[in-house]
Design a protein around this motif. Structure first.
Motif, PDB file in Angstrom:
ATOM      1  N   PHE A  97       2.855   8.446  -9.639  1.00 50.49           N
ATOM      2  CA  PHE A  97       2.544   7.413  -8.646  1.00 50.49           C
ATOM      3  C   PHE A  97       3.383   6.166  -8.912  1.00 50.49           C
ATOM      4  O   PHE A  97       3.945   5.557  -7.995  1.00 50.49           O
ATOM      5  N   LEU A  98       3.481   5.808 -10.197  1.00 52.30           N
ATOM      6  CA  LEU A  98       4.274   4.647 -10.605  1.00 52.30           C
ATOM      7  C   LEU A  98       5.745   4.867 -10.304  1.00 52.30           C
ATOM      8  O   LEU A  98       6.441   3.958  -9.839  1.00 52.30           O
ATOM      9  N   ASP A  99       6.221   6.086 -10.533  1.00 48.74           N
ATOM     10  CA  ASP A  99       7.618   6.414 -10.249  1.00 48.74           C
ATOM     11  C   ASP A  99       7.908   6.309  -8.754  1.00 48.74           C
ATOM     12  O   ASP A  99       8.966   5.829  -8.350  1.00 48.74           O
ATOM     13  N   ALA A 100       6.956   6.757  -7.940  1.00 49.54           N
ATOM     14  CA  ALA A 100       7.165   6.791  -6.487  1.00 49.54           C
ATOM     15  C   ALA A 100       7.084   5.410  -5.842  1.00 49.54           C
ATOM     16  O   ALA A 100       7.836   5.107  -4.910  1.00 49.54           O
ATOM     17  N   PHE A 101       6.160   4.562  -6.334  1.00 50.64           N
ATOM     18  CA  PHE A 101       5.913   3.277  -5.665  1.00 50.64           C
ATOM     19  C   PHE A 101       6.207   2.069  -6.564  1.00 50.64           C
ATOM     20  O   PHE A 101       5.703   0.978  -6.320  1.00 50.64           O
ATOM     21  N   GLY A 102       7.037   2.294  -7.578  1.00 50.53           N
ATOM     22  CA  GLY A 102       7.332   1.235  -8.557  1.00 50.53           C
ATOM     23  C   GLY A 102       7.910  -0.031  -7.975  1.00 50.53           C
ATOM     24  O   GLY A 102       7.752  -1.116  -8.541  1.00 50.53           O
ATOM     25  N   ASN A 103       8.567   0.076  -6.824  1.00 48.93           N
ATOM     26  CA  ASN A 103       9.203  -1.102  -6.231  1.00 48.93           C
ATOM     27  C   ASN A 103       8.427  -1.662  -5.044  1.00 48.93           C
ATOM     28  O   ASN A 103       8.937  -2.505  -4.309  1.00 48.93           O
ATOM     29  N   SER A 104       7.197  -1.177  -4.875  1.00 44.55           N
ATOM     30  CA  SER A 104       6.381  -1.648  -3.752  1.00 44.55           C
ATOM     31  C   SER A 104       5.452  -2.782  -4.184  1.00 44.55           C
ATOM     32  O   SER A 104       4.743  -2.669  -5.182  1.00 44.55           O
ATOM     33  N   GLY A 105       5.473  -3.841  -3.417  1.00 42.39           N
ATOM     34  CA  GLY A 105       4.571  -4.963  -3.693  1.00 42.39           C
ATOM     35  C   GLY A 105       3.255  -4.835  -2.954  1.00 42.39           C
ATOM     36  O   GLY A 105       2.400  -5.713  -3.035  1.00 42.39           O
ATOM     37  N   LYS A 106       3.069  -3.707  -2.203  1.00 40.79           N
ATOM     38  CA  LYS A 106       1.866  -3.528  -1.404  1.00 40.79           C
ATOM     39  C   LYS A 106       0.862  -2.568  -2.039  1.00 40.79           C
ATOM     40  O   LYS A 106      -0.139  -2.217  -1.426  1.00 40.79           O
ATOM     41  N   VAL A 107       1.169  -2.124  -3.263  1.00 42.14           N
ATOM     42  CA  VAL A 107       0.337  -1.127  -3.932  1.00 42.14           C
ATOM     43  C   VAL A 107      -0.125  -1.664  -5.282  1.00 42.14           C
ATOM     44  O   VAL A 107       0.599  -2.427  -5.932  1.00 42.14           O
ATOM     45  N   GLN A 108      -1.332  -1.276  -5.697  1.00 38.57           N
ATOM     46  CA  GLN A 108      -1.799  -1.611  -7.043  1.00 38.57           C
ATOM     47  C   GLN A 108      -2.317  -0.353  -7.716  1.00 38.57           C
ATOM     48  O   GLN A 108      -2.839   0.557  -7.062  1.00 38.57           O
ATOM     49  N   LEU A 109      -2.154  -0.310  -9.045  1.00 41.72           N
ATOM     50  CA  LEU A 109      -2.569   0.834  -9.841  1.00 41.72           C
ATOM     51  C   LEU A 109      -3.410   0.348 -11.012  1.00 41.72           C
ATOM     52  O   LEU A 109      -2.959  -0.473 -11.806  1.00 41.72           O
ATOM     53  N   TYR A 110      -4.647   0.832 -11.073  1.00 39.91           N
ATOM     54  CA  TYR A 110      -5.550   0.466 -12.170  1.00 39.91           C
ATOM     55  C   TYR A 110      -6.000   1.718 -12.916  1.00 39.91           C
ATOM     56  O   TYR A 110      -6.431   2.687 -12.296  1.00 39.91           O
ATOM     57  N   GLU A 111      -5.868   1.683 -14.223  1.00 38.03           N
ATOM     58  CA  GLU A 111      -6.456   2.715 -15.076  1.00 38.03           C
ATOM     59  C   GLU A 111      -7.692   2.081 -15.710  1.00 38.03           C
ATOM     60  O   GLU A 111      -7.583   1.117 -16.477  1.00 38.03           O
ATOM     61  N   VAL A 112      -8.848   2.612 -15.378  1.00 39.61           N
ATOM     62  CA  VAL A 112     -10.118   2.015 -15.804  1.00 39.61           C
ATOM     63  C   VAL A 112     -10.801   2.904 -16.843  1.00 39.61           C
ATOM     64  O   VAL A 112     -11.117   4.061 -16.572  1.00 39.61           O
ATOM     65  N   SER A 113     -11.005   2.356 -18.043  1.00 37.50           N
ATOM     66  CA  SER A 113     -11.779   3.050 -19.072  1.00 37.50           C
ATOM     67  C   SER A 113     -13.207   2.524 -19.008  1.00 37.50           C
ATOM     68  O   SER A 113     -13.435   1.315 -19.163  1.00 37.50           O
ATOM     69  N   LEU A 114     -14.156   3.411 -18.765  1.00 33.72           N
ATOM     70  CA  LEU A 114     -15.562   3.015 -18.662  1.00 33.72           C
ATOM     71  C   LEU A 114     -16.255   3.315 -19.984  1.00 33.72           C
ATOM     72  O   LEU A 114     -16.247   4.454 -20.459  1.00 33.72           O
ATOM     73  N   ILE A 115     -16.831   2.284 -20.590  1.00 35.31           N
ATOM     74  CA  ILE A 115     -17.423   2.382 -21.919  1.00 35.31           C
ATOM     75  C   ILE A 115     -18.918   2.137 -21.808  1.00 35.31           C
ATOM     76  O   ILE A 115     -19.367   1.011 -21.560  1.00 35.31           O
ATOM     77  N   ASP A 116     -19.706   3.213 -21.972  1.00 38.68           N
ATOM     78  CA  ASP A 116     -21.159   3.137 -21.777  1.00 38.68           C
ATOM     79  C   ASP A 116     -21.931   2.722 -23.030  1.00 38.68           C
ATOM     80  O   ASP A 116     -23.087   2.337 -22.935  1.00 38.68           O
ATOM     81  N   SER A 117     -21.316   2.818 -24.190  1.00 41.56           N
ATOM     82  CA  SER A 117     -22.010   2.562 -25.449  1.00 41.56           C
ATOM     83  C   SER A 117     -22.604   1.151 -25.484  1.00 41.56           C
ATOM     84  O   SER A 117     -21.899   0.159 -25.283  1.00 41.56           O
TER      85      SER A 117
END
Length: 202
Positions: free
Chosen positions: A90-110
């Motif tokens: 996804f990053l490779d495909a849209f790396g130059n786009s200012g209209k897209v955002q990418l979030y990797e979310v780690s959810l920590i329940d402890s």
């Protein structure tokens, strides 16, 4: 919702985290549901509420709202490779786009790791180990969510905590596409074409 680790592991052995096949086309806007609000932190402790949408309370400038957002959720470190299988292409495909955002979310329940002092120490450690972002307009934004995610998971129908969950949202924070586990080439093509359609939407 409260099933145990062994049930998740048994299911993982059956399908390697691919609990369902990803959407082939965009979910129609009229049928799409809103992604539930989620409080997250960057490794420097800065807070943020996802999703960032044009009808969100925290957005001051409409130009800050992305046309499309990819949210990659993981509840266990073991699912990071699954998340990477989606986020890197996804990053490779849209790396130059200012209209897209990418979030990797780690959810920590402890509950222990969610304690204020422990949480600060953990975020500090994450800051040291955070990978450097690639060059380009679009950056992989790594964030963490602490606390009890029972109701959040219930809204998204998330049962297995050992797999990765991928959501493509439009500018209104609606879920327009969803994937699971490791990406296949066909699913990646679907994700990228659906993202392109959202970018064309005025």
């Amino acid at each position: 919702m409260n099933r145990g680790y062994f049930a998740d592991m048994s299911e993982l052995k059956q399908h390697s985290g691919k609990i369902a096949v990803a959407n082939k086309i965009l979910i129609p806007a009229m049928a799409a549901v809103k992604f539930p609000a989620l409080e997250v932190n960057y490794s420097d402790g800065t807070g943020l509420k996802l999703p960032i949408a044009s009808n969100g309370d925290d957005v001051v400038d409409r130009s800050d709202v992305p046309q499309a957002s990819l949210l990659c959720l993981s509840f266990r470190a073991s699912s990071q490779s699954m998340v990477d299988s989606w986020s890197v292409p996804f990053l490779d495909a849209f790396g130059n786009s200012g209209k897209v955002q990418l979030y990797e979310v780690s959810l920590i329940d402890s509950w222990f790791l969610s304690l204020s002092l422990v949480k600060r120490l953990l975020l500090r450690m994450m800051r040291k180990s955070s990978p450097d972002g690639r060059e380009g307009v679009l950056q992989r934004q790594i964030v963490y969510s602490f606390g009890d995610h029972y109701y959040f998971r219930k809204e998204l129908k998330i049962l297995n905590l050992l797999t990765g969950y991928i959501f493509l949202l439009d500018k209104f924070g609606r879920i327009r596409w969803q994937g699971f586990g490791l990406a296949t080439q066909e699913e990646l093509s679907s994700l990228l074409s659906c993202t392109s359609l959202l970018l064309e939407d005025k």
